[in-house]
Design a protein around this motif. Structure first.
Motif, PDB file in Angstrom:
ATOM      1  N   PHE A   1       0.851  -1.292   0.074  1.00 42.03           N
ATOM      2  CA  PHE A   1      -0.004  -0.032  -0.072  1.00 42.03           C
ATOM      3  C   PHE A   1       0.656   1.357  -0.236  1.00 42.03           C
ATOM      4  O   PHE A   1       1.639   1.275   1.124  1.00 42.03           O
ATOM      5  CB  PHE A   1      -1.028  -0.081   1.375  1.00 42.03           C
ATOM      6  N   THR A   2       1.066   1.962  -1.320  1.00 40.90           N
ATOM      7  CA  THR A   2       1.582   3.321  -0.898  1.00 40.90           C
ATOM      8  C   THR A   2       0.482   4.673  -0.812  1.00 40.90           C
ATOM      9  O   THR A   2      -0.412   4.699  -1.780  1.00 40.90           O
ATOM     10  CB  THR A   2       2.487   3.415  -2.492  1.00 40.90           C
ATOM     11  N   TYR A   3       0.457   5.793  -0.143  1.00 45.31           N
ATOM     12  CA  TYR A   3      -0.119   6.367   0.476  1.00 45.31           C
ATOM     13  C   TYR A   3       1.108   7.867   0.081  1.00 45.31           C
ATOM     14  O   TYR A   3       1.653   7.819   0.797  1.00 45.31           O
ATOM     15  CB  TYR A   3      -0.331   6.246   1.558  1.00 45.31           C
TER      16      TYR A   3
ATOM     17  N   VAL B   1       2.721  -7.885   4.162  1.00 44.88           N
ATOM     18  CA  VAL B   1       2.077  -7.015   3.917  1.00 44.88           C
ATOM     19  C   VAL B   1       2.985  -5.786   3.703  1.00 44.88           C
ATOM     20  O   VAL B   1       3.830  -5.308   5.224  1.00 44.88           O
ATOM     21  CB  VAL B   1       1.180  -6.584   4.414  1.00 44.88           C
ATOM     22  N   GLU B   2       3.331  -4.435   3.392  1.00 45.94           N
ATOM     23  CA  GLU B   2       4.236  -3.324   3.912  1.00 45.94           C
ATOM     24  C   GLU B   2       3.322  -1.994   3.576  1.00 45.94           C
ATOM     25  O   GLU B   2       2.740  -2.318   2.253  1.00 45.94           O
ATOM     26  CB  GLU B   2       5.228  -3.750   2.211  1.00 45.94           C
ATOM     27  N   ALA B   3       3.394  -1.193   3.901  1.00 41.55           N
ATOM     28  CA  ALA B   3       2.584   0.148   4.039  1.00 41.55           C
ATOM     29  C   ALA B   3       4.136   1.317   3.548  1.00 41.55           C
ATOM     30  O   ALA B   3       5.034   1.274   3.728  1.00 41.55           O
ATOM     31  CB  ALA B   3       2.196   0.540   5.189  1.00 41.55           C
ATOM     32  N   VAL B   4       3.633   1.877   2.516  1.00 35.32           N
ATOM     33  CA  VAL B   4       4.966   2.991   2.118  1.00 35.32           C
ATOM     34  C   VAL B   4       4.370   4.998   2.168  1.00 35.32           C
ATOM     35  O   VAL B   4       3.460   4.525   1.377  1.00 35.32           O
ATOM     36  CB  VAL B   4       5.550   2.684   0.756  1.00 35.32           C
ATOM     37  N   ARG B   5       4.569   5.208   2.551  1.00 32.55           N
ATOM     38  CA  ARG B   5       4.062   6.626   2.237  1.00 32.55           C
ATOM     39  C   ARG B   5       5.305   7.755   2.048  1.00 32.55           C
ATOM     40  O   ARG B   5       6.832   7.700   2.591  1.00 32.55           O
ATOM     41  CB  ARG B   5       3.955   7.288   3.955  1.00 32.55           C
TER      42      ARG B   5
ATOM     43  N   VAL C   1      -3.863   6.853  -3.050  1.00 30.94           N
ATOM     44  CA  VAL C   1      -3.846   5.624  -2.863  1.00 30.94           C
ATOM     45  C   VAL C   1      -3.127   4.345  -4.212  1.00 30.94           C
ATOM     46  O   VAL C   1      -3.782   4.146  -4.296  1.00 30.94           O
ATOM     47  CB  VAL C   1      -4.800   5.035  -1.786  1.00 30.94           C
ATOM     48  N   THR C   2      -1.962   3.628  -4.177  1.00 25.81           N
ATOM     49  CA  THR C   2      -2.303   2.425  -4.907  1.00 25.81           C
ATOM     50  C   THR C   2      -1.887   1.600  -3.857  1.00 25.81           C
ATOM     51  O   THR C   2      -0.964   1.414  -2.906  1.00 25.81           O
ATOM     52  CB  THR C   2       0.087   2.896  -5.225  1.00 25.81           C
ATOM     53  N   LEU C   3      -2.472  -0.070  -4.901  1.00 25.58           N
ATOM     54  CA  LEU C   3      -2.324  -1.182  -4.323  1.00 25.58           C
ATOM     55  C   LEU C   3      -1.117  -2.128  -4.910  1.00 25.58           C
ATOM     56  O   LEU C   3      -1.477  -2.005  -6.658  1.00 25.58           O
ATOM     57  CB  LEU C   3      -3.478  -1.340  -3.807  1.00 25.58           C
ATOM     58  N   THR C   4      -0.087  -2.658  -4.711  1.00 25.01           N
ATOM     59  CA  THR C   4       0.242  -2.787  -5.645  1.00 25.01           C
ATOM     60  C   THR C   4       0.448  -5.219  -5.488  1.00 25.01           C
ATOM     61  O   THR C   4       0.395  -5.295  -3.800  1.00 25.01           O
ATOM     62  CB  THR C   4       1.312  -2.616  -5.970  1.00 25.01           C
TER      63      THR C   4
END
Length: 530
Positions: free
Chosen positions: A354-356, A401-405, A416-419
């Motif tokens: 998840f990229t914010y 699961v990874e989250a990037v801001r 919001v980008t979901l890869t």
């Protein structure tokens, strides 16, 4: 929804549920553990106070249970981890009784300092004595508050009104927050050394259980006063008794105990000690508090029914309350793109990112990640996946699961980008908000621009003249109306991606005709939950 109430709860709160035609409420008090296990399978929700233990055996019998509502602050009697593994939401009422608990703290402190209980008993017995009951003023004394949360903060403010100097130990707050209450933030050793009165306002957990023990008592002033209106077990009770006997502690006022009702010999000695003022867990026992906590948990049950965010769920990541209204549309966005891509991509990704981007990245986005993950996984497991157990389910499925801001923005102020990284390649979907509604702006490597609808068709094919018209004709022949269409392509005559919003679902025969006449290399029907 069927709700069982197993402890005394204010009727004012329950009225909210009883007025809702979707809810059936059964008040069944004083059930034994065996009796409750026999009936719990009939219910979707349980409302308790401290008298009911919601443990693994009960949860194993609770096949329908969706939500556990604790009408109070503490959740010591609920196995939160076991509930989370089953996807059961646990809510409490952390604010409804804060004022009552703070006032009771001051009440037993003043009672102890002014010998109210002893003087009351003396006068009622027919005596008239004053000298034995000479007390102490609070003015000028130093109060040490351990835990500057909702209750601790209110106690600090009230102590300041009594002209006390207040020092605070809380490893989870800033100096600025302490200063806002007119207090000083210090280390625990300094608080123990400086304080004339010490009061604890922390939850009971592995970090706080027995945190005030022999070593801590040894660092306190001779003749210190100690208060506990928080949770039994924060003070080591054997060490407390020893400190009272030695005179290190001049007096103690406790409302809570490690065993309730107290049965052990140690607690009986502590409770009967002449230097103790004791009450039977009355901190939240006011008419106002009982009404408030009942209303709070019943509102949470209705929020669950209405699909609204739960403000006081203890096993769901949540935003700061001040951010909740601002973030609600983004929760809808991540849920939409998670649900959308789950119907297009392979079922078992190796990794989800998840990229914010943009302004959104300034905030803690972990609740968004869990919300999107739940929507992504829910269609691909044999159990319900929700905000409670999404991370646990992903771990069990071996999904990283990874989250990037990043505050760097592309064409949108927030995105919001979901890869999804899968064995057959990478899938990407990105979205933003348009007038408060979710809008998808990227799929794979195609730029698109559409607001998702309930029924959609997604096709990928080699671009050539007449195909859009042919698809429209096939759908028209089937009585399926096209509400909107968006086309993405990288070059003329190359690969094209087209997304149709349709007013009703296309049946299998219609989809098969599209395959035969258009020969797409990819075709999926998407049905988004409403």
């Amino acid at each position: 929804m069927k709700v069982i109430v197993t402890d005394e709860v204010s009727e004012s709160g329950l009225q909210l549920l009883e007025d809702d035609p979707r809810v059936s409420v059964d008040v069944r008090l004083n059930l034994s553990a065996d009796q409750l296990r026999e009936v719990i399978g009939e219910y979707d929700a349980i409302i308790t106070r401290s008298g009911t233990r919601v443990d693994v055996p009960l949860l194993e019998a609770a096949g329908r249970l969706k939500i556990i509502a604790r009408a109070g602050v503490g959740i010591d009697n609920v196995d939160v981890e076991a509930a989370s593994q089953r996807g059961i939401i646990v809510v409490n009422a952390p604010f409804g009784n804060t004022n009552s608990a703070a006032e009771h703290t001051m009440a037993i402190l003043l009672t102890l300092c002014r010998n109210v209980t002893r003087a009351n008993a003396s006068l009622k017995s027919g005596e008239w004595q004053r000298a034995p009951f000479t007390g102490y003023e609070l003015k000028g004394k130093t109060l040490g508050v351990i835990g500057l949360g909702k209750v601790g903060g209110r106690v600090a403010l009230r102590a300041r009104a009594f002209e006390m100097d207040v020092v605070v130990y809380d490893p989870y707050i800033s100096e600025k927050r302490a200063e806002d209450f007119g207090t000083r933030l210090v280390e625990l050793d300094d608080l123990l050394r400086l304080s004339d009165v010490i009061t604890v306002h922390t939850p009971l957990n592995d970090e706080t259980r027995g945190m005030i023990g022999p070593e801590q008592f040894a660092r306190m002033k001779q003749g210190v006063i100690i208060i506990n209106c928080a949770r039994g077990g924060v003070y080591d009770e054997a060490a407390t008794l020893e400190a009272l006997e030695s005179g290190r502690v001049a007096g103690a006022a406790f409302d809570v105990w490690s065993e309730e009702p107290p049965k052990g010999e140690l607690l009986k000695q502590l409770i009967s000690h002449p230097k103790m003022v004791v009450t039977p867990h009355l901190g939240a026992n006011t008419f106002e508090a009982q009404k408030n906590v009942a209303i709070d948990v019943c509102r949470e049950i209705l929020n669950y029914l209405d699909g609204k965010p739960l403000e006081n769920a203890v096993n769901i990541p949540r935003f700061d309350p001040d951010l909740m209204e601002h973030m609600k549309p983004y929760m809808a966005l991540v849920e939409t793109i998670g649900d959308f891509i789950s119907q297009l991509a392979p079922a078992n990704p190796n990794k989800v990112i998840f990229t914010y981007s943009g302004k959104l990245a300034r905030y803690d986005c972990s609740p968004l990640t869990v919300c999107g993950l739940a929507a992504l996984l829910d269609r691909h497991t044999d159990q319900e996946v929700n905000l409670v157990n999404a991370s646990l389910v992903a771990r069990e499925m071996g999904i990283e699961v990874e989250a990037v801001r990043t505050t760097e923005a592309e064409s949108y102020s927030s995105m919001v980008t979901l890869t999804l990284e899968t064995p057959t390649g990478t899938r990407v979907i990105a979205g933003t908000l348009f007038e408060g509604r979710p809008k998808i702006v990227k799929m794979r490597n195609f730029d698109v621009d559409f607001c998702p609808e309930e029924h959609m068709l997604v096709l990928s094919y080699q671009d050539r003249p007449g195909l859009i018209g042919k698809i429209g004709t096939i759908l028209g022949d089937a009585g399926v109306n096209i509400g909107n269409m968006t086309l993405g392509r990288r070059e003329k005559g190359g690969k094209a991606l087209v997304v149709f919003s349709i007013d009703s679902p296309a049946d299998e025969a219609t989809l098969e005709r599209i395959v035969q006449e258009v020969q797409p290399d990819y075709l999926r029907a998407v049905h988004l939950r409403r």
